[in-house]
Design a protein around this motif. Sequence first.
Motif, PDB file in Angstrom:
ATOM      1  N   GLY A 135      24.533 -15.837  42.592  1.00 30.50           N
ATOM      2  CA  GLY A 135      24.376 -17.126  41.941  1.00 30.50           C
ATOM      3  C   GLY A 135      22.993 -17.511  41.478  1.00 30.50           C
ATOM      4  O   GLY A 135      22.824 -18.597  40.928  1.00 30.50           O
ATOM      5  N   ALA A 136      21.991 -16.660  41.695  1.00 32.75           N
ATOM      6  CA  ALA A 136      20.633 -16.996  41.265  1.00 32.75           C
ATOM      7  C   ALA A 136      20.396 -16.498  39.841  1.00 32.75           C
ATOM      8  O   ALA A 136      20.652 -15.326  39.544  1.00 32.75           O
ATOM      9  N   THR A 164      25.962 -17.674  36.077  1.00 36.48           N
ATOM     10  CA  THR A 164      25.799 -19.084  35.740  1.00 36.48           C
ATOM     11  C   THR A 164      26.857 -19.992  36.367  1.00 36.48           C
ATOM     12  O   THR A 164      26.508 -21.066  36.884  1.00 36.48           O
ATOM     13  N   PRO A 165      28.168 -19.648  36.353  1.00 39.88           N
ATOM     14  CA  PRO A 165      29.133 -20.575  36.962  1.00 39.88           C
ATOM     15  C   PRO A 165      28.838 -20.875  38.432  1.00 39.88           C
ATOM     16  O   PRO A 165      28.894 -22.036  38.852  1.00 39.88           O
ATOM     17  N   THR A 186      35.692 -32.225  33.029  1.00 35.43           N
ATOM     18  CA  THR A 186      34.523 -32.305  33.915  1.00 35.43           C
ATOM     19  C   THR A 186      33.933 -30.921  34.142  1.00 35.43           C
ATOM     20  O   THR A 186      32.711 -30.720  34.060  1.00 35.43           O
ATOM     21  N   LEU A 187      34.789 -29.954  34.419  1.00 34.91           N
ATOM     22  CA  LEU A 187      34.303 -28.579  34.613  1.00 34.91           C
ATOM     23  C   LEU A 187      33.666 -28.034  33.340  1.00 34.91           C
ATOM     24  O   LEU A 187      32.627 -27.369  33.390  1.00 34.91           O
ATOM     25  N   LEU A 188      34.285 -28.303  32.200  1.00 30.52           N
ATOM     26  CA  LEU A 188      33.751 -27.808  30.924  1.00 30.52           C
ATOM     27  C   LEU A 188      32.367 -28.383  30.653  1.00 30.52           C
ATOM     28  O   LEU A 188      31.441 -27.650  30.291  1.00 30.52           O
ATOM     29  N   ALA A 209      26.606 -27.764  30.245  1.00 31.18           N
ATOM     30  CA  ALA A 209      25.253 -28.261  30.504  1.00 31.18           C
ATOM     31  C   ALA A 209      24.416 -27.226  31.234  1.00 31.18           C
ATOM     32  O   ALA A 209      23.237 -27.004  30.908  1.00 31.18           O
ATOM     33  N   THR A 210      25.013 -26.578  32.232  1.00 34.31           N
ATOM     34  CA  THR A 210      24.281 -25.544  32.974  1.00 34.31           C
ATOM     35  C   THR A 210      23.941 -24.367  32.068  1.00 34.31           C
ATOM     36  O   THR A 210      22.827 -23.831  32.109  1.00 34.31           O
TER      37      THR A 210
END
Length: 255
Positions: free
Chosen positions: A64-65, A79-80, A115-117, A122-123
């Motif tokens: 996840g990094a 990224t997720p 919300t997830l999208l 954004a991330t």
Amino acid sequence: MTVGQDLRRAARREWGPLWSAVRAPLASRGPRAVSLALASVALTGLLQVVQNRPWGYGPVQTLGAVRADDPLWSALLRTPLSLFVPAPDLPVWGALAQMLVVFGVAEVCLGRWRTLLIAYAATLAGTLYARIGIAAGPDAFAGLPASDARIVDTGPSAAVVALAVCVCCAYGARVTGAAVIVAMVAETVVKDNLAGREHLAAIAAALVLCAVPALRGRRPRGGQGLEGGSGTRSGAPPIRSWNLRRGPTQRTSWW
């Protein structure tokens, strides 16, 4: 009319539609209405515990990094999960509280999948901006120094900012939305770092996501105006488009 009455009326205009949209689902469904927010908080808390163990830091970083000097395909795969990996230099309780409130409100108001999208978009916007900014160099407009390529880029803050802006746009809370944007700009001015720049990239992505359905809502379909309207596909209550004049015949889905 007293100052107190003026303030109450302004508060009702600003937050009344949003409060009404949140109150009914929470009253009828309870915690089930914010199951995504609760799961996100639980996952973030779990990853925080794991990454602070000698045996857990390496796996969390591997999965996840995200760093700008990583290969692009690797960064996209990570990224997720990076959204839920708390930034190591920030208090985790602040991140958890932000996720619970903002993710919860967004889940009720916009729907779980939207919300997830928005959170992922954004991330991802922040991740891609970091690469573009570093490639442009510190002398370019919105450029970044090469040293930022080695910074670990994780955490839910960009998603939280984008969701807050989208909810404010969808429910006409213009003052609150503007305050969020001004606060993020001020953060970047006071402490210009990669995180602050990525928050601005996340806001830009959120505004694009808000503008597209608003423009679509203005366009007549089949000779009919907006009165034809459509409900939400996620089970969320119909809401007002953020940039349209309020009125009972102009209620439309945000998406």
